[in-house]
Design an enzyme around this catalytic site. Structure first.
Site, PDB file in Angstrom:
ATOM      1  N   LYS A   1       0.887  -1.172   0.000  1.00 32.64           N
ATOM      2  CA  LYS A   1       0.000   0.000   0.000  1.00 32.64           C
ATOM      3  C   LYS A   1       0.926   1.223   0.000  1.00 32.64           C
ATOM      4  O   LYS A   1       1.473   1.602   1.023  1.00 32.64           O
ATOM      5  CB  LYS A   1      -0.891  -0.008   1.250  1.00 32.64           C
ATOM      6  CG  LYS A   1      -2.177   0.810   1.133  1.00 32.64           C
ATOM      7  CD  LYS A   1      -2.003   2.273   0.783  1.00 32.64           C
ATOM      8  CE  LYS A   1      -1.654   3.150   1.969  1.00 32.64           C
ATOM      9  NZ  LYS A   1      -1.479   4.589   1.562  1.00 32.64           N
TER      10      LYS A   1
ATOM     11  N   GLU B   1       9.958   2.037  10.369  1.00 34.84           N
ATOM     12  CA  GLU B   1      11.007   3.001  10.022  1.00 34.84           C
ATOM     13  C   GLU B   1      10.349   4.365  10.114  1.00 34.84           C
ATOM     14  O   GLU B   1       9.526   4.711   9.264  1.00 34.84           O
ATOM     15  CB  GLU B   1      11.512   2.676   8.603  1.00 34.84           C
ATOM     16  CG  GLU B   1      12.964   3.036   8.411  1.00 34.84           C
ATOM     17  CD  GLU B   1      13.093   4.490   8.056  1.00 34.84           C
ATOM     18  OE1 GLU B   1      13.254   5.304   8.989  1.00 34.84           O
ATOM     19  OE2 GLU B   1      13.005   4.804   6.872  1.00 34.84           O
TER      20      GLU B   1
ATOM     21  N   CYS C   1      13.859  11.448   6.072  1.00 35.03           N
ATOM     22  CA  CYS C   1      13.724  11.092   7.492  1.00 35.03           C
ATOM     23  C   CYS C   1      15.064  11.143   8.203  1.00 35.03           C
ATOM     24  O   CYS C   1      15.130  11.423   9.388  1.00 35.03           O
ATOM     25  CB  CYS C   1      13.070   9.723   7.642  1.00 35.03           C
ATOM     26  SG  CYS C   1      13.761   8.467   6.581  1.00 35.03           S
TER      27      CYS C   1
ATOM     28  N   GLU D   1      10.019  16.589  14.203  1.00 34.80           N
ATOM     29  CA  GLU D   1      10.335  16.442  12.788  1.00 34.80           C
ATOM     30  C   GLU D   1       9.463  17.398  11.983  1.00 34.80           C
ATOM     31  O   GLU D   1       8.246  17.334  12.052  1.00 34.80           O
ATOM     32  CB  GLU D   1      10.089  14.998  12.351  1.00 34.80           C
ATOM     33  CG  GLU D   1      10.502  14.740  10.932  1.00 34.80           C
ATOM     34  CD  GLU D   1      10.444  13.267  10.570  1.00 34.80           C
ATOM     35  OE1 GLU D   1       9.381  12.655  10.727  1.00 34.80           O
ATOM     36  OE2 GLU D   1      11.482  12.732  10.127  1.00 34.80           O
TER      37      GLU D   1
HETATM   38  P1  NAP Z   1       2.008   8.846   7.277  1.00 36.23           P
HETATM   39  O1  NAP Z   1       0.603   9.290   7.410  1.00 36.23           O
HETATM   40  O2  NAP Z   1       2.648   8.131   8.402  1.00 36.23           O
HETATM   41  O3  NAP Z   1       2.091   7.975   5.942  1.00 36.23           O
HETATM   42  C1  NAP Z   1       2.922   6.871   5.687  1.00 36.23           C
HETATM   43  C2  NAP Z   1       2.132   5.752   5.046  1.00 36.23           C
HETATM   44  O4  NAP Z   1       1.194   5.221   6.000  1.00 36.23           O
HETATM   45  C3  NAP Z   1       1.279   6.187   3.851  1.00 36.23           C
HETATM   46  O5  NAP Z   1       1.183   5.144   2.934  1.00 36.23           O
HETATM   47  C4  NAP Z   1      -0.053   6.457   4.524  1.00 36.23           C
HETATM   48  O6  NAP Z   1      -1.129   6.496   3.647  1.00 36.23           O
HETATM   49  C5  NAP Z   1      -0.125   5.295   5.488  1.00 36.23           C
HETATM   50  N1  NAP Z   1      -1.065   5.482   6.580  1.00 36.23           N
HETATM   51  C6  NAP Z   1      -1.575   6.648   7.070  1.00 36.23           C
HETATM   52  N2  NAP Z   1      -2.431   6.386   8.080  1.00 36.23           N
HETATM   53  C7  NAP Z   1      -2.476   5.052   8.245  1.00 36.23           C
HETATM   54  C8  NAP Z   1      -3.178   4.167   9.115  1.00 36.23           C
HETATM   55  N3  NAP Z   1      -4.012   4.632  10.047  1.00 36.23           N
HETATM   56  N4  NAP Z   1      -2.987   2.845   8.999  1.00 36.23           N
HETATM   57  C9  NAP Z   1      -2.134   2.357   8.072  1.00 36.23           C
HETATM   58  N5  NAP Z   1      -1.452   3.135   7.206  1.00 36.23           N
HETATM   59  C10 NAP Z   1      -1.610   4.465   7.287  1.00 36.23           C
HETATM   60  O7  NAP Z   1       2.917  10.081   6.924  1.00 36.23           O
HETATM   61  P2  NAP Z   1       2.491  11.352   6.046  1.00 36.23           P
HETATM   62  O8  NAP Z   1       1.114  11.812   6.371  1.00 36.23           O
HETATM   63  O9  NAP Z   1       2.747  11.001   4.643  1.00 36.23           O
HETATM   64  O10 NAP Z   1       3.528  12.414   6.590  1.00 36.23           O
HETATM   65  C11 NAP Z   1       3.345  12.996   7.876  1.00 36.23           C
HETATM   66  C12 NAP Z   1       4.673  13.166   8.570  1.00 36.23           C
HETATM   67  O11 NAP Z   1       5.307  11.906   8.751  1.00 36.23           O
HETATM   68  C13 NAP Z   1       5.705  13.957   7.787  1.00 36.23           C
HETATM   69  O12 NAP Z   1       5.517  15.311   7.921  1.00 36.23           O
HETATM   70  C14 NAP Z   1       6.982  13.449   8.368  1.00 36.23           C
HETATM   71  O13 NAP Z   1       7.273  14.115   9.563  1.00 36.23           O
HETATM   72  C15 NAP Z   1       6.690  12.016   8.662  1.00 36.23           C
HETATM   73  N6  NAP Z   1       7.204  11.119   7.579  1.00 36.23           N
HETATM   74  C16 NAP Z   1       8.281  10.365   7.833  1.00 36.23           C
HETATM   75  C17 NAP Z   1       8.778   9.545   6.835  1.00 36.23           C
HETATM   76  C18 NAP Z   1       9.972   8.682   7.036  1.00 36.23           C
HETATM   77  O14 NAP Z   1      10.611   8.313   6.055  1.00 36.23           O
HETATM   78  N7  NAP Z   1      10.312   8.285   8.234  1.00 36.23           N
HETATM   79  C19 NAP Z   1       8.172   9.497   5.587  1.00 36.23           C
HETATM   80  C20 NAP Z   1       7.037  10.287   5.364  1.00 36.23           C
HETATM   81  C21 NAP Z   1       6.578  11.072   6.375  1.00 36.23           C
HETATM   82  P3  NAP Z   1      -1.535   7.942   3.020  1.00 36.23           P
HETATM   83  O15 NAP Z   1      -0.488   8.254   2.043  1.00 36.23           O
HETATM   84  O16 NAP Z   1      -2.860   7.733   2.408  1.00 36.23           O
HETATM   85  O17 NAP Z   1      -1.569   8.923   4.165  1.00 36.23           O
END
Ligand code: NAP
Ligand code: MG
Length: 462
Positions: A170, A245, A279, A369
């Protein structure tokens, strides 16, 4: 941009059961460039069933044949490298040269590394009167973010396939087109039907259904700590394996003996590349008080040079988040050296390269972050103070140390609570284990350590 209107399940593009769709937006000009299905729980269930059905055959496939499929996958990615770079630029917004050099090239290297590891790894070892078998964990649910869209997919799917696992992916809703290209490459590589499946969709719908699915044996997640925490809790309750991660707030520690100009310039480039959406970015620069003013001026000059060369951030939501942090930094009393919350362009989700000085360790911009092109520069009094600041967040993903003497830098790095440290600008190594201490995660990706995540052991006694 080319977009499939189906999900890749059991070896073919199939219509989704859910009628919902995701519009893919180019963050540089806010235009809709494609539309993909937003899969629901029924679609995730169909994909997991396909992965389960394919598992016995793939697990029993000799490692040399799995390695051959991974080599073919690497070759398919190589053949599409321009298309990959253009697609990442279109849906993530990174400048094309960066998409070519990093977003396309790194996953090719990682896929190649797992082709080699699958062939070379010993899936059996002798311990006294036992033979220990390394067997695939089973069906993997992979949930990936948008910031390095192909790298994060390959860093999960390639070791999973090398281990003999089958996968349901996903990907992030913001970057599904890159994931579709990857599925095409898997198909071209001759990976058997059901071994890899793709369900595009929303996190709280498709992602959650995948994380909670009782027939998934391991959930591998990359993304925010907030969502990672939930996924870890669900996996814990079901007693299933989980790899997380998560975020970071990594420290770039410039010791007094370091080449200051080089350390600052490389440090600023590290934060600004990919518009700060990394990240492992060194978002906190730690400089001795004696050289602080000089470092701030060097950082300002370096950041100003990035000006228009960085792309936008991925979405309006992400831009609002980054701007919010910039406003918070100002409100907390940090000194804005360059950049700021205003948009530099009328169209597109751009944020100016931003540098804060006089940041204190307890400020939100030093603890949380931000995930945008924002650097915080903190002064320290002595080495113990630098170490306290470096280790003083809930995160521990990466970091850097600079010193005239490599041994001095290594001695400091050994005391850092973090999963990776680059010494005097050491280069990215696609074989080195990558992952977090503390709340930056659980488990390691890449290289042999990444392969081990997808294996479980069975001992036979003789
Ligand atoms: P996120 O919501 O954690 O998204 C990561 C993945 O998880 C996406 O595929 C997302 O789908 C999915 N997801 C979201 N809610 C979920 C749930 N309840 N159950 C299962 N999967 C779920 O991160 P984001 O909204 O893209 O970014 C928010 C913040 O996270 C950023 O500002 C940053 O600080 C951090 N981030 C960290 C990393 C890293 O590499 N460690 C990468 C991205 C973001 P959707 O795309 O549909 O939301
Ligand atoms: Mg999200």
């Amino acid at each position: 941009m080319k977009a499939h209107d189906g999900l890749y399940i059991d070896g073919a593009w199939r219509p989704a059961a859910s009628a919902d769709a995701i519009d893919v937006v180019n963050p540089a000009d806010e235009q809709v460039i494609g539309r993909v299905p937003a899969g629901g729980a029924a679609d995730v269930d169909a994909a997991v069933r396909a992965a389960r059905a394919a598992l016995p055959g793939w697990a029993a496939t000799p490692p040399a044949e799995r390695a051959a499929r991974l080599t073919a996958l690497r070759d398919a990615l190589v053949a599409r490298k321009d298309e990959i770079a253009e697609t990442v630029t279109a849906e993530l917004g990174s400048p094309l040269p960066f998409s070519q050099a990093v977003h396309a090239a790194v996953p090719i290297a990682v896929a190649g590394s797992y082709a080699e590891l699958a062939a070379a790894h010993s899936f059996e070892e002798k311990v006294g009167n036992s033979t220990v078998l390394a067997e695939p964990v089973g069906v993997v649910g992979a949930i990936t973010p948008w910031n390095y869209p192909l790298h994060q997919i390959v860093a999960k799917v390639a070791p999973a396939l090398a281990a003999g696992c089958t996968v349901v992916l996903k990907p992030a809703e913001d970057t599904p087109l890159t994931a579709q290209l990857f599925a095409e490459a898997v198909h071209e590589a001759g990976v058997p039907a059901g071994v890899f499946n793709l369900v595009t969709g929303l996190g709280p719908v498709a992602g959650q259904a995948l994380a909670e699915h009782p027939d998934v044996d391991l959930v591998s997640f990359t993304g925010s700590t907030a969502v990672g925490r939930q996924i870890g809790a669900v996996a814990g309750a079901a007693v299933k394996r989980v790899a997380l991660e998560l975020g970071g707030k990594s420290a770039n520690v410039i010791l007094p003996s370091a080449d200051l100009a080089r350390a600052v310039n490389v440090g600023v480039a590290n934060v600004m590349s990919n518009s700060g959406q990394t990240c492992s970015a060194w978002t906190r620069m730690l400089v001795h008080r004696d050289r602080y003013d000089e470092a701030v001026e060097l950082a300002r000059t370096a950041a100003v040079k990035y000006g228009d060369r960085i792309g936008p951030v991925v979405s309006a939501k992400q831009r609002a988040r980054v701007r919010g942090y910039i406003e918070k930094g100002v409100a907390e009393g940090a000194r804005l050296v360059t950049g700021g919350p205003e948009s530099p362009h009328e169209k597109g989700y751009f944020v100016s390269p931003t540098v804060f000085a006089d940041v204190t360790p307890e400020m939100a911009i030093a603890q949380e972050e931000i995930f945008g092109p924002v650097l915080a520069i903190l002064p320290y009094d002595d080495e113990e103070d630098a170490l306290r600041i470096a280790n003083g967040t809930v995160y521990g993903l990466a970091g850097a140390v600079w010193a005239a003497d490599e041994a001095e830098a290594v001695a400091f790095a050994r005391r850092m609570d973090t999963g990776q440290v680059d010494i005097n600008g050491g280069r990215f190594n696609p074989l080195a284990p990558f992952g977090g201490y503390k709340q930056s995660g659980v488990g390691r990706e890449l290289g042999a350590h990444g392969l081990a995540e997808y294996l479980q052991t069975k001992s036979l006694q003789f």
